[in-house]
Design a protein around this motif. Structure first.
Motif, PDB file in Angstrom:
ATOM      1  N   VAL A   1       7.611 -31.888 -10.570  1.00 11.91           N
ATOM      2  CA  VAL A   1       6.580 -31.459  -9.440  1.00 11.91           C
ATOM      3  C   VAL A   1       5.251 -31.387  -9.874  1.00 11.91           C
ATOM      4  O   VAL A   1       4.988 -30.884 -11.043  1.00 11.91           O
ATOM      5  N   ALA A   2       4.406 -32.105  -9.285  1.00  5.03           N
ATOM      6  CA  ALA A   2       3.035 -32.194  -9.611  1.00  5.03           C
ATOM      7  C   ALA A   2       2.388 -31.149  -8.781  1.00  5.03           C
ATOM      8  O   ALA A   2       2.249 -31.327  -7.355  1.00  5.03           O
ATOM      9  N   CYS A   3       1.757 -30.196  -9.169  1.00  2.00           N
ATOM     10  CA  CYS A   3       1.409 -29.137  -8.369  1.00  2.00           C
ATOM     11  C   CYS A   3      -0.180 -29.033  -8.011  1.00  2.00           C
ATOM     12  O   CYS A   3      -0.878 -29.039  -8.682  1.00  2.00           O
ATOM     13  N   LEU A   4      -0.645 -29.325  -6.794  1.00  2.00           N
ATOM     14  CA  LEU A   4      -1.636 -29.417  -6.201  1.00  2.00           C
ATOM     15  C   LEU A   4      -2.390 -28.245  -5.987  1.00  2.00           C
ATOM     16  O   LEU A   4      -1.936 -27.514  -5.090  1.00  2.00           O
ATOM     17  N   VAL A   5      -3.029 -27.553  -6.719  1.00  2.00           N
ATOM     18  CA  VAL A   5      -3.440 -26.178  -6.618  1.00  2.00           C
ATOM     19  C   VAL A   5      -5.180 -26.212  -6.048  1.00  2.00           C
ATOM     20  O   VAL A   5      -5.458 -24.972  -5.658  1.00  2.00           O
ATOM     21  N   ASP A   6      -5.825 -27.345  -5.866  1.00  2.00           N
ATOM     22  CA  ASP A   6      -7.090 -27.134  -5.597  1.00  2.00           C
ATOM     23  C   ASP A   6      -7.248 -27.853  -4.167  1.00  2.00           C
ATOM     24  O   ASP A   6      -7.575 -29.088  -4.018  1.00  2.00           O
ATOM     25  N   PHE A   7      -7.081 -27.300  -3.035  1.00  2.00           N
ATOM     26  CA  PHE A   7      -7.150 -27.650  -1.723  1.00  2.00           C
ATOM     27  C   PHE A   7      -7.467 -26.703  -1.018  1.00  2.00           C
ATOM     28  O   PHE A   7      -7.548 -26.636   0.412  1.00  2.00           O
ATOM     29  N   GLY A   8      -8.460 -26.030  -1.466  1.00  2.00           N
ATOM     30  CA  GLY A   8      -9.380 -25.166  -0.438  1.00  2.00           C
ATOM     31  C   GLY A   8      -9.159 -23.624  -0.564  1.00  2.00           C
ATOM     32  O   GLY A   8      -9.945 -22.867  -0.177  1.00  2.00           O
ATOM     33  N   VAL A   9      -8.089 -23.148  -1.353  1.00  2.00           N
ATOM     34  CA  VAL A   9      -7.927 -21.737  -1.632  1.00  2.00           C
ATOM     35  C   VAL A   9      -9.052 -21.224  -2.469  1.00  2.00           C
ATOM     36  O   VAL A   9      -9.331 -21.956  -3.446  1.00  2.00           O
ATOM     37  N   PRO A  10      -9.665 -20.171  -2.309  1.00  2.00           N
ATOM     38  CA  PRO A  10     -10.685 -19.651  -3.187  1.00  2.00           C
ATOM     39  C   PRO A  10     -10.141 -19.760  -4.692  1.00  2.00           C
ATOM     40  O   PRO A  10      -9.084 -19.416  -4.972  1.00  2.00           O
ATOM     41  N   ARG A  11     -10.962 -20.196  -5.732  1.00  3.55           N
ATOM     42  CA  ARG A  11     -10.753 -20.536  -7.153  1.00  3.55           C
ATOM     43  C   ARG A  11      -9.889 -19.074  -7.728  1.00  3.55           C
ATOM     44  O   ARG A  11      -8.997 -19.090  -8.450  1.00  3.55           O
ATOM     45  N   GLY A  12     -10.693 -18.087  -7.441  1.00  6.61           N
ATOM     46  CA  GLY A  12     -10.265 -16.795  -8.252  1.00  6.61           C
ATOM     47  C   GLY A  12      -8.899 -16.455  -7.609  1.00  6.61           C
ATOM     48  O   GLY A  12      -7.975 -15.996  -8.612  1.00  6.61           O
ATOM     49  N   ALA A  13      -8.714 -16.804  -6.383  1.00  8.39           N
ATOM     50  CA  ALA A  13      -7.039 -16.198  -5.981  1.00  8.39           C
ATOM     51  C   ALA A  13      -6.250 -17.327  -6.703  1.00  8.39           C
ATOM     52  O   ALA A  13      -5.059 -16.886  -7.037  1.00  8.39           O
ATOM     53  N   VAL A  14      -6.486 -18.661  -6.694  1.00  8.19           N
ATOM     54  CA  VAL A  14      -5.615 -19.579  -7.180  1.00  8.19           C
ATOM     55  C   VAL A  14      -5.333 -19.134  -8.626  1.00  8.19           C
ATOM     56  O   VAL A  14      -4.300 -19.104  -9.269  1.00  8.19           O
ATOM     57  N   LEU A  15      -6.339 -18.547  -9.698  1.00  5.74           N
ATOM     58  CA  LEU A  15      -6.177 -18.210 -10.888  1.00  5.74           C
ATOM     59  C   LEU A  15      -5.470 -17.085 -11.094  1.00  5.74           C
ATOM     60  O   LEU A  15      -4.374 -16.800 -11.764  1.00  5.74           O
ATOM     61  N   GLU A  16      -5.502 -16.184  -9.916  1.00  9.63           N
ATOM     62  CA  GLU A  16      -4.681 -14.834 -10.231  1.00  9.63           C
ATOM     63  C   GLU A  16      -3.487 -15.111  -9.853  1.00  9.63           C
ATOM     64  O   GLU A  16      -2.537 -14.439 -10.307  1.00  9.63           O
ATOM     65  N   HIS A  17      -3.092 -15.989  -8.966  1.00 12.70           N
ATOM     66  CA  HIS A  17      -1.622 -16.408  -8.434  1.00 12.70           C
ATOM     67  C   HIS A  17      -0.889 -17.488  -9.515  1.00 12.70           C
ATOM     68  O   HIS A  17       0.536 -17.551  -9.387  1.00 12.70           O
ATOM     69  N   LEU A  18      -1.546 -17.884 -10.563  1.00 14.13           N
ATOM     70  CA  LEU A  18      -0.829 -18.825 -11.325  1.00 14.13           C
ATOM     71  C   LEU A  18       0.334 -18.105 -12.200  1.00 14.13           C
ATOM     72  O   LEU A  18       1.367 -18.686 -12.552  1.00 14.13           O
ATOM     73  N   PRO A  19       0.260 -17.001 -12.615  1.00 10.82           N
ATOM     74  CA  PRO A  19       1.553 -16.291 -13.262  1.00 10.82           C
ATOM     75  C   PRO A  19       2.722 -16.248 -12.104  1.00 10.82           C
ATOM     76  O   PRO A  19       3.939 -16.668 -12.846  1.00 10.82           O
ATOM     77  N   HIS A  20       2.699 -16.344 -10.821  1.00 12.65           N
ATOM     78  CA  HIS A  20       3.654 -16.488  -9.994  1.00 12.65           C
ATOM     79  C   HIS A  20       4.450 -17.968 -10.030  1.00 12.65           C
ATOM     80  O   HIS A  20       5.507 -17.991  -9.891  1.00 12.65           O
ATOM     81  N   LEU A  21       3.254 -18.812 -10.306  1.00 15.04           N
ATOM     82  CA  LEU A  21       3.640 -20.151 -10.403  1.00 15.04           C
ATOM     83  C   LEU A  21       4.685 -20.231 -11.707  1.00 15.04           C
ATOM     84  O   LEU A  21       5.623 -21.027 -11.781  1.00 15.04           O
ATOM     85  N   ASP A  22       4.190 -19.589 -12.754  1.00 12.54           N
ATOM     86  CA  ASP A  22       4.974 -19.535 -13.983  1.00 12.54           C
ATOM     87  C   ASP A  22       6.311 -19.226 -13.826  1.00 12.54           C
ATOM     88  O   ASP A  22       7.221 -19.681 -14.563  1.00 12.54           O
ATOM     89  N   GLN A  23       6.309 -18.365 -13.022  1.00 11.66           N
ATOM     90  CA  GLN A  23       7.765 -17.681 -12.656  1.00 11.66           C
ATOM     91  C   GLN A  23       8.751 -18.621 -12.401  1.00 11.66           C
ATOM     92  O   GLN A  23       9.862 -18.752 -12.512  1.00 11.66           O
ATOM     93  N   VAL A  24       8.179 -19.573 -11.335  1.00 10.36           N
ATOM     94  CA  VAL A  24       9.025 -20.611 -10.879  1.00 10.36           C
ATOM     95  C   VAL A  24       9.457 -21.547 -11.998  1.00 10.36           C
ATOM     96  O   VAL A  24      10.430 -21.949 -11.960  1.00 10.36           O
ATOM     97  N   ARG A  25       8.312 -21.921 -12.782  1.00 12.05           N
ATOM     98  CA  ARG A  25       8.720 -22.679 -13.781  1.00 12.05           C
ATOM     99  C   ARG A  25       9.882 -22.393 -14.620  1.00 12.05           C
ATOM    100  O   ARG A  25      10.670 -22.840 -15.112  1.00 12.05           O
ATOM    101  N   ARG A  26       9.748 -21.194 -15.069  1.00  9.02           N
ATOM    102  CA  ARG A  26      10.343 -20.601 -16.140  1.00  9.02           C
ATOM    103  C   ARG A  26      11.953 -20.340 -15.520  1.00  9.02           C
ATOM    104  O   ARG A  26      13.022 -20.619 -16.276  1.00  9.02           O
ATOM    105  N   ARG A  27      12.051 -19.946 -14.335  1.00 11.50           N
ATOM    106  CA  ARG A  27      13.231 -19.711 -13.353  1.00 11.50           C
ATOM    107  C   ARG A  27      14.191 -21.080 -13.373  1.00 11.50           C
ATOM    108  O   ARG A  27      15.162 -21.255 -13.463  1.00 11.50           O
TER     109      ARG A  27
END
Length: 249
Positions: A139-165
């Motif tokens: 999966v190629a994750c498109l994270v830059d689609f209009g969500v504020p950048r600060g929120a995107v960066l803050e939530h990347l650890p949750h995406l990493d949970q998906v990757r590790r799981r």
């Protein structure tokens, strides 16, 4: 590829055609299929929905042709006087502003539920597993689609949970079965075609399946291209048990 205007199952059919064409052309390996998904992962589903709603509606509104494929399921397009509207025969330019907003709201809900990596880690892991079952490799994750950048960066650890799981699940699925086949001298294996597809990606599992005498595949439709791949690794009898949940087995 992507999931705007098509389902996961439709992608699976296209992946099968692609891989069969590779084999027919004499190319080595099965190729790598990547699917691009809009991605935002968080702890709470409703919070994620509220965060991505307006950015996704703006995205869909900027590319109306992408939602045209399922616009005809919206009630507004069933009110044509002549009753001859065909699926996809929608004049989006003729919509009133309120109608267009309703259509985009409908499209967002469909997209959020079925076509993106939007939601909790658990929901997104399920999406990855559904794609893997259809032969998608990454999966190629498109994270830059209009969500504020600060929120995107803050939530990347949750995406990493998906990757590790997902990595953990892949290891469990691909490591245990070949070990059990050898440990117990197993001669029969029953699983779903989607599980078999994942096993065929693991060299150890492919080698272990060469020791089986019978394979029973059920619970889902059994694609011919999957049987062709399986035949490269085993001479076992293959039984298509599609529909065993309706019978006593």
């Amino acid at each position: 590829t992507h999931l705007v205007g098509q389902t996961v199952q439709e992608i699976g059919l296209k992946v099968a055609v692609y891989r069969e064409a590779r084999r027919a052309a004499g190319l080595e390996g099965s190729g790598i299929v990547s699917v691009m998904l809009h991605t935002f992962v968080g702890e709470d589903l409703d919070t994620v929905r509220d965060t991505v709603r307006e950015p996704m509606i703006a995205y869909l509104g900027s590319a109306l042709s992408l939602v045209k494929g399922f616009a005809s399921t919206w009630a507004a397009f069933k009110r044509r006087a002549d009753g001859t509207a065909a699926e996809g025969d929608v004049d989006l330019n003729a919509l009133e502003p309120e109608e267009l907003r309703d259509l985009l709201e409908f499209s967002f809900e469909r997209y959020f539920e079925t076509s993106a990596m939007l939601g909790t880690p658990e929901k997104c892991v399920d999406m990855v597993r559904d794609l893997a079952a259809q032969g998608v490799d990454e999966v190629a994750c498109l994270v830059d689609f209009g969500v504020p950048r600060g929120a995107v960066l803050e939530h990347l650890p949750h995406l990493d949970q998906v990757r590790r799981r997902c990595a953990e699940l892949a290891g469990q699925q691909q490591g245990a079965i070949p070990d059990l086949i050898r440990e117990h001298g197993a001669t029969h294996l029953q699983c779903t075609p989607s599980m078999l597809r994942m096993l065929l990606e693991d060299p150890a599992a492919r080698e272990a399946m060469g020791e089986l005498r019978t394979l029973l595949l059920g619970g889902e439709a059994l694609p011919q291209e999957l049987v062709a791949r399986l035949r490269e690794w085993t001479d076992a009898t293959i039984l298509n048990m599609y529909g065993p949940t309706e019978t006593t087995v």
